[in-house]
Design a protein around this motif. Structure first.
Motif, PDB file in Angstrom:
ATOM      1  N   TYR A  73      40.855  32.908 -10.440  1.00  0.00           N
ATOM      2  CA  TYR A  73      39.417  33.116 -10.247  1.00  0.00           C
ATOM      3  C   TYR A  73      38.957  32.584  -8.889  1.00  0.00           C
ATOM      4  CZ  TYR A  73      38.576  34.342 -15.191  1.00  0.00           C
ATOM      5  OH  TYR A  73      38.540  34.935 -16.417  1.00  0.00           O
ATOM      6  N   GLU A  74      39.323  31.351  -8.573  1.00  0.00           N
ATOM      7  CA  GLU A  74      38.879  30.747  -7.305  1.00  0.00           C
ATOM      8  C   GLU A  74      39.360  31.551  -6.107  1.00  0.00           C
ATOM      9  OE1 GLU A  74      36.640  28.304  -6.655  1.00  0.00           O
ATOM     10  OE2 GLU A  74      36.300  28.440  -8.814  1.00  0.00           O
ATOM     11  N   GLU A  75      40.616  31.962  -6.149  1.00  0.00           N
ATOM     12  CA  GLU A  75      41.167  32.770  -5.062  1.00  0.00           C
ATOM     13  C   GLU A  75      40.417  34.095  -4.945  1.00  0.00           C
ATOM     14  OE1 GLU A  75      45.515  34.563  -3.659  1.00  0.00           O
ATOM     15  OE2 GLU A  75      45.303  33.709  -5.664  1.00  0.00           O
ATOM     16  N   SER A  76      40.078  34.693  -6.069  1.00  0.00           N
ATOM     17  CA  SER A  76      39.340  35.959  -6.074  1.00  0.00           C
ATOM     18  C   SER A  76      37.933  35.776  -5.512  1.00  0.00           C
ATOM     19  CB  SER A  76      39.269  36.526  -7.489  1.00  0.00           C
ATOM     20  OG  SER A  76      40.554  36.842  -7.961  1.00  0.00           O
ATOM     21  N   ILE A  77      37.282  34.682  -5.895  1.00  0.00           N
ATOM     22  CA  ILE A  77      35.937  34.398  -5.387  1.00  0.00           C
ATOM     23  C   ILE A  77      35.982  34.187  -3.875  1.00  0.00           C
ATOM     24  CG2 ILE A  77      34.083  32.668  -5.372  1.00  0.00           C
ATOM     25  CD1 ILE A  77      34.634  32.337  -8.426  1.00  0.00           C
ATOM     26  N   CYS A  78      36.926  33.377  -3.415  1.00  0.00           N
ATOM     27  CA  CYS A  78      37.047  33.103  -1.975  1.00  0.00           C
ATOM     28  C   CYS A  78      37.311  34.377  -1.189  1.00  0.00           C
ATOM     29  CB  CYS A  78      38.150  32.075  -1.709  1.00  0.00           C
ATOM     30  SG  CYS A  78      37.721  30.414  -2.249  1.00  0.00           S
ATOM     31  N   GLU A  79      38.208  35.202  -1.695  1.00  0.00           N
ATOM     32  CA  GLU A  79      38.532  36.459  -1.014  1.00  0.00           C
ATOM     33  C   GLU A  79      37.323  37.397  -0.978  1.00  0.00           C
ATOM     34  OE1 GLU A  79      41.278  39.940  -2.400  1.00  0.00           O
ATOM     35  OE2 GLU A  79      42.525  38.374  -1.477  1.00  0.00           O
ATOM     36  N   THR A  80      36.592  37.479  -2.076  1.00  0.00           N
ATOM     37  CA  THR A  80      35.403  38.336  -2.132  1.00  0.00           C
ATOM     38  C   THR A  80      34.339  37.840  -1.159  1.00  0.00           C
ATOM     39  OG1 THR A  80      35.870  38.876  -4.441  1.00  0.00           O
ATOM     40  CG2 THR A  80      33.632  39.292  -3.660  1.00  0.00           C
ATOM     41  N   LEU A  81      34.121  36.530  -1.117  1.00  0.00           N
ATOM     42  CA  LEU A  81      33.139  35.970  -0.191  1.00  0.00           C
ATOM     43  C   LEU A  81      33.554  36.212   1.262  1.00  0.00           C
ATOM     44  CD1 LEU A  81      32.219  32.609  -1.956  1.00  0.00           C
ATOM     45  CD2 LEU A  81      30.745  34.620  -1.648  1.00  0.00           C
ATOM     46  N   GLU A  83      35.433  38.714   2.411  1.00  0.00           N
ATOM     47  CA  GLU A  83      35.225  40.133   2.687  1.00  0.00           C
ATOM     48  C   GLU A  83      33.743  40.444   2.848  1.00  0.00           C
ATOM     49  OE1 GLU A  83      37.139  42.494  -0.339  1.00  0.00           O
ATOM     50  OE2 GLU A  83      39.091  41.589   0.065  1.00  0.00           O
ATOM     51  N   MET A  84      32.913  39.839   1.990  1.00  0.00           N
ATOM     52  CA  MET A  84      31.481  40.072   2.067  1.00  0.00           C
ATOM     53  C   MET A  84      30.915  39.542   3.380  1.00  0.00           C
ATOM     54  SD  MET A  84      28.349  39.044  -0.488  1.00  0.00           S
ATOM     55  CE  MET A  84      29.252  39.612  -1.901  1.00  0.00           C
ATOM     56  N   GLY A  85      31.371  38.374   3.790  1.00  0.00           N
ATOM     57  CA  GLY A  85      30.905  37.806   5.051  1.00  0.00           C
ATOM     58  C   GLY A  85      31.187  38.720   6.226  1.00  0.00           C
ATOM     59  N   LEU A  86      32.392  39.257   6.268  1.00  0.00           N
ATOM     60  CA  LEU A  86      32.741  40.202   7.334  1.00  0.00           C
ATOM     61  C   LEU A  86      31.887  41.465   7.257  1.00  0.00           C
ATOM     62  CD1 LEU A  86      36.635  39.842   7.241  1.00  0.00           C
ATOM     63  CD2 LEU A  86      35.065  38.950   8.986  1.00  0.00           C
ATOM     64  N   TYR A  87      31.659  41.934   6.039  1.00  0.00           N
ATOM     65  CA  TYR A  87      30.868  43.145   5.846  1.00  0.00           C
ATOM     66  C   TYR A  87      29.412  42.933   6.259  1.00  0.00           C
ATOM     67  CZ  TYR A  87      29.044  47.378   3.766  1.00  0.00           C
ATOM     68  OH  TYR A  87      28.428  48.579   3.575  1.00  0.00           O
ATOM     69  N   LEU A  88      28.847  41.780   5.922  1.00  0.00           N
ATOM     70  CA  LEU A  88      27.452  41.498   6.249  1.00  0.00           C
ATOM     71  C   LEU A  88      27.204  41.475   7.756  1.00  0.00           C
ATOM     72  CD1 LEU A  88      26.614  38.750   3.601  1.00  0.00           C
ATOM     73  CD2 LEU A  88      25.759  41.109   3.653  1.00  0.00           C
ATOM     74  N   LYS A  89      28.206  41.093   8.524  1.00  0.00           N
ATOM     75  CA  LYS A  89      28.060  41.063   9.984  1.00  0.00           C
ATOM     76  C   LYS A  89      27.749  42.450  10.539  1.00  0.00           C
ATOM     77  CE  LYS A  89      30.936  38.036  12.145  1.00  0.00           C
ATOM     78  NZ  LYS A  89      32.244  37.430  12.470  1.00  0.00           N
ATOM     79  N   VAL A  90      28.189  43.480   9.841  1.00  0.00           N
ATOM     80  CA  VAL A  90      27.922  44.860  10.242  1.00  0.00           C
ATOM     81  C   VAL A  90      26.731  45.425   9.459  1.00  0.00           C
ATOM     82  CG1 VAL A  90      28.897  47.201  10.314  1.00  0.00           C
ATOM     83  CG2 VAL A  90      30.356  45.234  10.816  1.00  0.00           C
ATOM     84  N   PHE A  91      26.671  45.124   8.179  1.00  0.00           N
ATOM     85  CA  PHE A  91      25.657  45.699   7.291  1.00  0.00           C
ATOM     86  C   PHE A  91      24.237  45.324   7.716  1.00  0.00           C
ATOM     87  CE2 PHE A  91      22.925  45.543   3.525  1.00  0.00           C
ATOM     88  CZ  PHE A  91      23.093  46.820   3.019  1.00  0.00           C
ATOM     89  N   ILE A  92      24.001  44.067   8.022  1.00  0.00           N
ATOM     90  CA  ILE A  92      22.637  43.612   8.322  1.00  0.00           C
ATOM     91  C   ILE A  92      22.075  44.291   9.574  1.00  0.00           C
ATOM     92  CG2 ILE A  92      21.240  41.603   8.975  1.00  0.00           C
ATOM     93  CD1 ILE A  92      22.951  40.005   6.903  1.00  0.00           C
ATOM     94  N   PRO A  93      22.775  44.237  10.712  1.00  0.00           N
ATOM     95  CA  PRO A  93      22.197  44.910  11.887  1.00  0.00           C
ATOM     96  C   PRO A  93      22.066  46.429  11.703  1.00  0.00           C
ATOM     97  CG  PRO A  93      24.285  43.821  12.469  1.00  0.00           C
ATOM     98  CD  PRO A  93      23.983  43.499  11.045  1.00  0.00           C
ATOM     99  N   ILE A 125      25.999  44.149  -4.212  1.00  0.00           N
ATOM    100  CA  ILE A 125      25.513  43.753  -5.541  1.00  0.00           C
ATOM    101  C   ILE A 125      26.676  43.646  -6.525  1.00  0.00           C
ATOM    102  CG2 ILE A 125      24.122  44.504  -7.514  1.00  0.00           C
ATOM    103  CD1 ILE A 125      22.110  45.641  -5.392  1.00  0.00           C
ATOM    104  N   SER A 126      27.580  44.617  -6.513  1.00  0.00           N
ATOM    105  CA  SER A 126      28.748  44.565  -7.410  1.00  0.00           C
ATOM    106  C   SER A 126      29.608  43.346  -7.130  1.00  0.00           C
ATOM    107  CB  SER A 126      29.594  45.834  -7.252  1.00  0.00           C
ATOM    108  OG  SER A 126      28.891  46.950  -7.703  1.00  0.00           O
ATOM    109  N   SER A 127      29.781  43.019  -5.865  1.00  0.00           N
ATOM    110  CA  SER A 127      30.585  41.848  -5.496  1.00  0.00           C
ATOM    111  C   SER A 127      29.926  40.561  -5.974  1.00  0.00           C
ATOM    112  CB  SER A 127      30.789  41.799  -3.980  1.00  0.00           C
ATOM    113  OG  SER A 127      31.538  42.913  -3.558  1.00  0.00           O
ATOM    114  N   LEU A 128      28.608  40.488  -5.841  1.00  0.00           N
ATOM    115  CA  LEU A 128      27.884  39.307  -6.318  1.00  0.00           C
ATOM    116  C   LEU A 128      27.982  39.193  -7.839  1.00  0.00           C
ATOM    117  CD1 LEU A 128      24.704  39.522  -4.064  1.00  0.00           C
ATOM    118  CD2 LEU A 128      26.555  37.825  -3.909  1.00  0.00           C
ATOM    119  N   GLU A 129      27.857  40.313  -8.530  1.00  0.00           N
ATOM    120  CA  GLU A 129      27.986  40.299  -9.990  1.00  0.00           C
ATOM    121  C   GLU A 129      29.391  39.887 -10.415  1.00  0.00           C
ATOM    122  OE1 GLU A 129      24.608  43.663 -11.057  1.00  0.00           O
ATOM    123  OE2 GLU A 129      26.682  44.313 -10.790  1.00  0.00           O
TER     124      GLU A 129
END
Length: 193
Positions: A73-81, A83-93, A125-129
């Motif tokens: 679980y912890e490894e999955s959470i860390c990996e998802t976060l 990936e999300m961090g990298l994605y947000l760098k593009v998504f927000i702008p 949203i799916s990643s956060l859920e």
């Protein structure tokens, strides 16, 4: 058929669907009881992240080797976060640019970009859920973001149905992005990284 989980203790099963099904139920139960998730399966050297159960059922007579690879679980959470961090760098702008399209006449190209924006928002949203589901105890920061997003997404859907393009732009720019931006800190991404 040779079957293993995380390269441990190989077992050999007959090419019999009932034997395979029993092994599958027992193995997946053990995996989930250990607070692990199936990351992927390698079936005869081919990695599969989805749809592997139907491949096994439809091809069990011809499969020589199944390897289940898991993550905690912890490894999955860390990996998802991560990936999300990298994605947000593009998504927000990109979202701010897309919002600007809706302050004027919305072109077919802009609708295409908006469709990608919606896909990205759904992934976030799916990643956060997913994180919320496997977090123990629940992640308060993630829960707060999800709670704040729900009414904004509902308002966004309503504005799209009503054809209120300015409201769509305002919702993205002034409500949605301010809720999503703090996720960068949760993901370990600092402003300007």
């Amino acid at each position: 058929m040779k079957v293993t989980i995380d390269n441990h203790e190989a077992q050999y099963l007959a090419h019999d669907i009932e034997a395979i099904n029993e092994w599958w139920k027992k193995s997946t139960s053990q995996i989930y009881n250990q607070k692990r998730l199936i990351y992927c399966l390698e079936i005869d050297g081919v990695k599969m992240y989805t749809g592997y159960e139907s491949v096994i059922v439809n091809n069990y007579n011809n499969i020589d080797k199944i390897e289940i690879m898991t993550k905690g679980y912890e490894e999955s959470i860390c990996e998802t976060l991560q990936e999300m961090g990298l994605y947000l760098k593009v998504f927000i702008p990109r979202s701010l640019i897309i919002a600007d399209y809706f302050f004027g006449e919305v072109s077919e190209e802009a609708w295409g970009e908006f469709s990608k924006f919606i896909d990205g928002l759904n992934w976030i949203i799916s990643s956060l859920e997913f994180i919320q589901t496997i977090s123990d105890p629940c992640n308060d920061a993630v829960e707060l973001v999800l709670r704040k997003l729900e009414p904004v997404v509902a308002n966004l859907e309503q504005s799209i149905r009503n054809g209120d393009h300015v409201d769509v732009a305002d919702l993205i720019k002034y409500e949605l992005i301010p809720i999503i931006e703090p996720l960068q800190q949760i993901c370990g991404i600092q402003q300007g990284d």
